[in-house]
Design a protein around this motif. Structure first.
Motif, PDB file in Angstrom:
ATOM      1  N   ASN A  74       3.416  21.393  -1.230  1.00  0.00           N
ATOM      2  CA  ASN A  74       3.593  21.410  -2.693  1.00  0.00           C
ATOM      3  C   ASN A  74       2.267  21.136  -3.408  1.00  0.00           C
ATOM      4  O   ASN A  74       2.244  20.743  -4.560  1.00  0.00           O
ATOM      5  CB  ASN A  74       4.674  20.426  -3.144  1.00  0.00           C
ATOM      6  CG  ASN A  74       4.286  18.985  -2.921  1.00  0.00           C
ATOM      7  OD1 ASN A  74       3.348  18.712  -2.182  1.00  0.00           O
ATOM      8  ND2 ASN A  74       4.992  18.073  -3.559  1.00  0.00           N
ATOM      9  N   ARG A  75       1.191  21.338  -2.665  1.00  0.00           N
ATOM     10  CA  ARG A  75      -0.172  21.177  -3.186  1.00  0.00           C
ATOM     11  C   ARG A  75      -0.434  19.789  -3.738  1.00  0.00           C
ATOM     12  O   ARG A  75      -1.217  19.608  -4.666  1.00  0.00           O
ATOM     13  CB  ARG A  75      -0.471  22.254  -4.233  1.00  0.00           C
ATOM     14  CG  ARG A  75      -0.463  23.614  -3.595  1.00  0.00           C
ATOM     15  CD  ARG A  75      -1.123  24.675  -4.425  1.00  0.00           C
ATOM     16  NE  ARG A  75      -2.378  24.290  -5.054  1.00  0.00           N
ATOM     17  CZ  ARG A  75      -3.031  25.084  -5.886  1.00  0.00           C
ATOM     18  NH1 ARG A  75      -2.566  26.284  -6.168  1.00  0.00           N
ATOM     19  NH2 ARG A  75      -4.149  24.685  -6.426  1.00  0.00           N
ATOM     20  N   ASP A 102       1.032  28.685 -11.092  1.00  0.00           N
ATOM     21  CA  ASP A 102       1.432  27.597 -11.980  1.00  0.00           C
ATOM     22  C   ASP A 102       1.901  26.405 -11.148  1.00  0.00           C
ATOM     23  O   ASP A 102       2.983  26.407 -10.584  1.00  0.00           O
ATOM     24  CB  ASP A 102       2.552  28.091 -12.897  1.00  0.00           C
ATOM     25  CG  ASP A 102       2.993  27.011 -13.865  1.00  0.00           C
ATOM     26  OD1 ASP A 102       2.386  25.928 -13.859  1.00  0.00           O
ATOM     27  OD2 ASP A 102       3.951  27.261 -14.624  1.00  0.00           O
ATOM     28  N   LEU A 103       1.039  25.384 -11.067  1.00  0.00           N
ATOM     29  CA  LEU A 103       1.327  24.216 -10.226  1.00  0.00           C
ATOM     30  C   LEU A 103       2.641  23.553 -10.610  1.00  0.00           C
ATOM     31  O   LEU A 103       3.382  23.069  -9.754  1.00  0.00           O
ATOM     32  CB  LEU A 103       0.204  23.187 -10.387  1.00  0.00           C
ATOM     33  CG  LEU A 103      -0.905  23.197  -9.370  1.00  0.00           C
ATOM     34  CD1 LEU A 103      -1.822  22.017  -9.599  1.00  0.00           C
ATOM     35  CD2 LEU A 103      -0.326  23.125  -7.967  1.00  0.00           C
ATOM     36  N   ILE A 104       2.913  23.527 -11.901  1.00  0.00           N
ATOM     37  CA  ILE A 104       4.114  22.846 -12.384  1.00  0.00           C
ATOM     38  C   ILE A 104       5.358  23.566 -11.889  1.00  0.00           C
ATOM     39  O   ILE A 104       6.312  22.945 -11.425  1.00  0.00           O
ATOM     40  CB  ILE A 104       4.061  22.755 -13.922  1.00  0.00           C
ATOM     41  CG1 ILE A 104       2.989  21.733 -14.291  1.00  0.00           C
ATOM     42  CG2 ILE A 104       5.403  22.399 -14.514  1.00  0.00           C
ATOM     43  CD1 ILE A 104       2.770  21.545 -15.745  1.00  0.00           C
ATOM     44  N   GLU A 105       5.285  24.893 -11.902  1.00  0.00           N
ATOM     45  CA  GLU A 105       6.427  25.678 -11.437  1.00  0.00           C
ATOM     46  C   GLU A 105       6.646  25.465  -9.939  1.00  0.00           C
ATOM     47  O   GLU A 105       7.775  25.302  -9.482  1.00  0.00           O
ATOM     48  CB  GLU A 105       6.152  27.144 -11.751  1.00  0.00           C
ATOM     49  CG  GLU A 105       7.362  28.030 -11.623  1.00  0.00           C
ATOM     50  CD  GLU A 105       6.950  29.486 -11.575  1.00  0.00           C
ATOM     51  OE1 GLU A 105       7.522  30.225 -10.771  1.00  0.00           O
ATOM     52  OE2 GLU A 105       6.032  29.856 -12.331  1.00  0.00           O
ATOM     53  N   ILE A 106       5.561  25.436  -9.180  1.00  0.00           N
ATOM     54  CA  ILE A 106       5.686  25.204  -7.730  1.00  0.00           C
ATOM     55  C   ILE A 106       6.365  23.886  -7.459  1.00  0.00           C
ATOM     56  O   ILE A 106       7.252  23.782  -6.620  1.00  0.00           O
ATOM     57  CB  ILE A 106       4.295  25.099  -7.070  1.00  0.00           C
ATOM     58  CG1 ILE A 106       3.533  26.377  -7.207  1.00  0.00           C
ATOM     59  CG2 ILE A 106       4.432  24.719  -5.610  1.00  0.00           C
ATOM     60  CD1 ILE A 106       2.161  26.239  -6.616  1.00  0.00           C
ATOM     61  N   ARG A 108       8.299  22.265  -9.290  1.00  0.00           N
ATOM     62  CA  ARG A 108       9.712  22.288  -9.650  1.00  0.00           C
ATOM     63  C   ARG A 108      10.533  22.930  -8.555  1.00  0.00           C
ATOM     64  O   ARG A 108      11.663  22.542  -8.307  1.00  0.00           O
ATOM     65  CB  ARG A 108       9.905  23.097 -10.931  1.00  0.00           C
ATOM     66  CG  ARG A 108       9.683  22.235 -12.072  1.00  0.00           C
ATOM     67  CD  ARG A 108       9.558  23.016 -13.337  1.00  0.00           C
ATOM     68  NE  ARG A 108       9.115  22.023 -14.250  1.00  0.00           N
ATOM     69  CZ  ARG A 108       9.952  21.240 -14.905  1.00  0.00           C
ATOM     70  NH1 ARG A 108      11.224  21.431 -14.857  1.00  0.00           N
ATOM     71  NH2 ARG A 108       9.493  20.272 -15.619  1.00  0.00           N
ATOM     72  N   SER A 109       9.959  23.937  -7.899  1.00  0.00           N
ATOM     73  CA  SER A 109      10.725  24.599  -6.834  1.00  0.00           C
ATOM     74  C   SER A 109      10.687  23.796  -5.547  1.00  0.00           C
ATOM     75  O   SER A 109      11.546  23.953  -4.702  1.00  0.00           O
ATOM     76  CB  SER A 109      10.179  25.995  -6.536  1.00  0.00           C
ATOM     77  OG  SER A 109       9.591  26.552  -7.657  1.00  0.00           O
ATOM     78  N   GLU A 191      14.253  24.281  -4.790  1.00  0.00           N
ATOM     79  CA  GLU A 191      14.831  25.082  -3.704  1.00  0.00           C
ATOM     80  C   GLU A 191      14.526  24.420  -2.372  1.00  0.00           C
ATOM     81  O   GLU A 191      15.287  24.513  -1.425  1.00  0.00           O
ATOM     82  CB  GLU A 191      14.247  26.498  -3.727  1.00  0.00           C
ATOM     83  CG  GLU A 191      14.548  27.221  -5.034  1.00  0.00           C
ATOM     84  CD  GLU A 191      13.609  28.390  -5.274  1.00  0.00           C
ATOM     85  OE1 GLU A 191      13.250  29.080  -4.293  1.00  0.00           O
ATOM     86  OE2 GLU A 191      13.231  28.608  -6.437  1.00  0.00           O
ATOM     87  N   VAL A 192      13.366  23.783  -2.314  1.00  0.00           N
ATOM     88  CA  VAL A 192      12.934  23.114  -1.089  1.00  0.00           C
ATOM     89  C   VAL A 192      12.737  21.639  -1.425  1.00  0.00           C
ATOM     90  O   VAL A 192      12.284  21.311  -2.516  1.00  0.00           O
ATOM     91  CB  VAL A 192      11.588  23.698  -0.589  1.00  0.00           C
ATOM     92  CG1 VAL A 192      11.140  23.024   0.686  1.00  0.00           C
ATOM     93  CG2 VAL A 192      11.691  25.200  -0.421  1.00  0.00           C
TER      94      VAL A 192
END
Lengths: 275, 280
Positions: A74-75, A102-106, A108-109, A191-192
């Motif tokens: 998740n970086r 988009d780090l924020i979107e990642i 969130r997922s 999702e993860v």
């Protein structure tokens, strides 16, 4: 039945690039993933697949790069000063290391639960759970109420806290705090979910509850869990990766890894002769 | 056996010495309090808070203008210096690289070591000379410089105490870096920052030197930001060195009021550590 499909799938030589013929959907995969702290290389090119709606356990002795590995997913790794990564990490078709991502979107997922429960100390139980939603601008009260209840129910904490949602998150026991952190992660609908040794600071009873919870989450989420506890890996995971000195020594179905691993090193570690 | 007795004796002596020195540090505070209270309490009355100074030779009158002046000067100083100090402190810990951070830290340390009279002269040449008048704003400007290092260093120290896992917990939820800093990091440390800041405010409330060539003092009522304004420390200074007995008594009363203001601020700052569990 279940085991058979896994066995056939895994005994085929691990090609490590995801193929569409895979019986199980690959949710995430890494390609030649290297992670550095300054000049020190903590991961030496990891190729690994993480299957959708399954729990993948990462085991290995301390300092082998397990935590670093999932923190790359998740970086979060780059947040440490001087840390950087090379290689590729994919979530579905998305390249997470692409420049304009988009780090924020990642994040969130891909949710994350940490080793020590880290509820926000100044926030109530309610605000802890909906912090991710509130701080991204959602103000609709009924939506937030519903999200809080739903997440706490899923985290098996609702019954214990429903009457004291405005109390401090810190007023809960360690195990409850950890489930609060899980609820908090669930609230943003990832999702993860990455678990970084989620039970290492908990007593056996709380550990049992969190394990049960992780088991039930597999239905709707893809789980990656780092653990020091071999029994835990065996109990809750479908796949296991054994890390040693920054390399992925062996990856396969948990059943196979724990009963008949391909590599001698894996067997030594699992049987407790080493590590 | 002998060495055992000797060790015990040494232990007793050293503990006694440390106790003695601990008492010595409390004595000045207590004696200042006692002294100011006994001297000041007799000349304090309602007039002192509500009346302006009387002309020379006339008894009575009060320091209403100086009390309001000090409150105004300190509020204005807070208004610009606290945001600057807090933002700089947050920037230092959360966003700046190590080299920039240590430069800022060093600068702040030097600034806090600059004699207050020099800061007064600095504000004089920067604001009073171009504006051709002593003024409230130049006084607040000078006082602000005395406050910034305290606020900045307090903010820095407090934010450093926030565990990294808390930031990561927020970032992992997809909360932006900026919102994490404001809502998670700052709100967690706010009580500590407030405490440190109020202690700094209490300190500048009693500063005299920076006001000598900026606020200058004023015998009449004024709240004009661009005119000279009275301030308690200045008034105390003028009255205390005057030859009139009545003025000297009022200087004691002023000192008492000033000490009380500082004392109240310190007490408030300690109780500011109460927490609430919601987004502000």
């Amino acid at each position: 039945m279940e085991n058979d499909t896994i066995e056939t799938e895994m005994t085929a030589e691990q090609t490590m690039t995801p193929s569409l013929e895979e019986t199980r959907k690959v949710k995430m995969f890494t390609e030649d993933l290297k992670a550095y702290f300054g000049t020190f290389r903590a991961l030496h090119g990891i190729d690994m697949r993480i299957f959708s709606n399954r729990a993948t356990a990462i085991i290995g002795p301390s300092g082998c790069g397990k935590s670093t590995f999932i923190r790359c997913l998740n970086r979060m790794h780059e947040f440490v000063p001087g840390a950087r990564t090379e290689g590729k990490v994919f979530l579905d078709e998305k390249d997470l290391f692409k420049k304009d991502i988009d780090l924020i979107e990642i994040r969130r997922s891909i949710g994350m639960v940490f080793q020590r429960p880290n509820p926000f100390p100044t926030l109530s139980i309610y605000d802890n759970v909906c912090a991710g939603l509130k701080l991204s601008g959602i103000k609709n009260k009924s939506f937030l109420n519903q999200a809080v209840e739903e997440s706490l129910l899923k985290a098996a904490l609702w019954e214990e806290v429903k009457d004291k949602l405005n109390h401090s998150g810190m007023s809960l026991s360690g195990g409850q705090q950890q489930r609060l952190c899980i609820a908090r992660a669930l609230a943003v609908k990832p999702e993860v979910i990455l678990f970084d040794e989620p039970c290492s600071a908990l007593d056996p009873i709380s550990t049992g509850k969190v394990e049960e919870l992780i088991h039930s989450l597999k239905e709707n989420y893809t789980i990656v869990i780092v653990t020091h506890n071999m029994q835990q890996a065996a109990r809750i995971s479908d796949y296991t990766g054994y890390f040693y000195l920054g390399t992925l020594v062996e990856f396969g179905a948990t059943k196979k890894i724990f009963t008949n691993p391909d590599k001698q090193e894996t067997e030594d570690y699992i049987t407790g002769r080493f590590g | 056996m002998k060495s055992h007795l000797r060790r015990r004796a040494e232990n007793k002596i050293m503990t006694g010495l440390m106790f003695l020195f601990a008492i010595l540090t409390i004595i000045p505070l207590i004696s200042i309090f006692a002294f100011v209270i006994t001297k000041g309490v007799t000349s304090i009355n309602l007039d002192f808070f509500t009346h302006l100074p009387k002309p020379v030779g006339e008894p009575g009158g009060g320091m209403a203008n100086a009390i309001v002046g000090t409150l105004l000067l300190v509020s204005l100083a807070c208004l610009w210096a606290i945001p600057v100090g807090i933002l700089a402190g947050v920037y230092m810990v959360e966003f700046a690289g190590p080299r920039i951070a240590s430069t800022i830290r060093f600068t702040a340390d030097v600034l806090s070591g600059i004699p207050s009279i020099v800061i007064g002269v600095f504000a004089y040449s920067l604001m009073v000379l171009p504006m051709r008048s002593f003024s409230t704003i130049s006084g607040a400007f000078a006082l602000g410089f005395m406050l910034i290092p305290t606020v900045l260093r307090t903010t820095e120290e407090m934010i450093k105490l926030v565990p990294q896992t808390l930031r990561e917990g927020a970032l992992a939820l997809g909360i932006s870096r900026f919102k994490t800093t404001i809502h998670i990091v700052l709100s967690t440390t706010l009580p500590g920052i407030i405490t440190g800041t109020l202690l700094g405010v209490a300190r500048i409330a009693g500063e005299t030197a920076p006001l000598l060539f900026t606020a200058f003092g004023n015998r009449v009522w004024s709240t004009n930001l661009f005119e000279p304004i009275a301030a308690l420390p200045l008034q105390i200074f003028v009255y205390a060195i005057s030859p009139f007995e009545d003025w000297q008594r009022q200087a004691w009363a002023g000192a008492l009021v000033l000490i009380m203001m500082v004392f109240v601020l310190s007490v408030v700052s300690r109780s500011a550590t109460k927490r609430k569990y919601s987004f502000s």
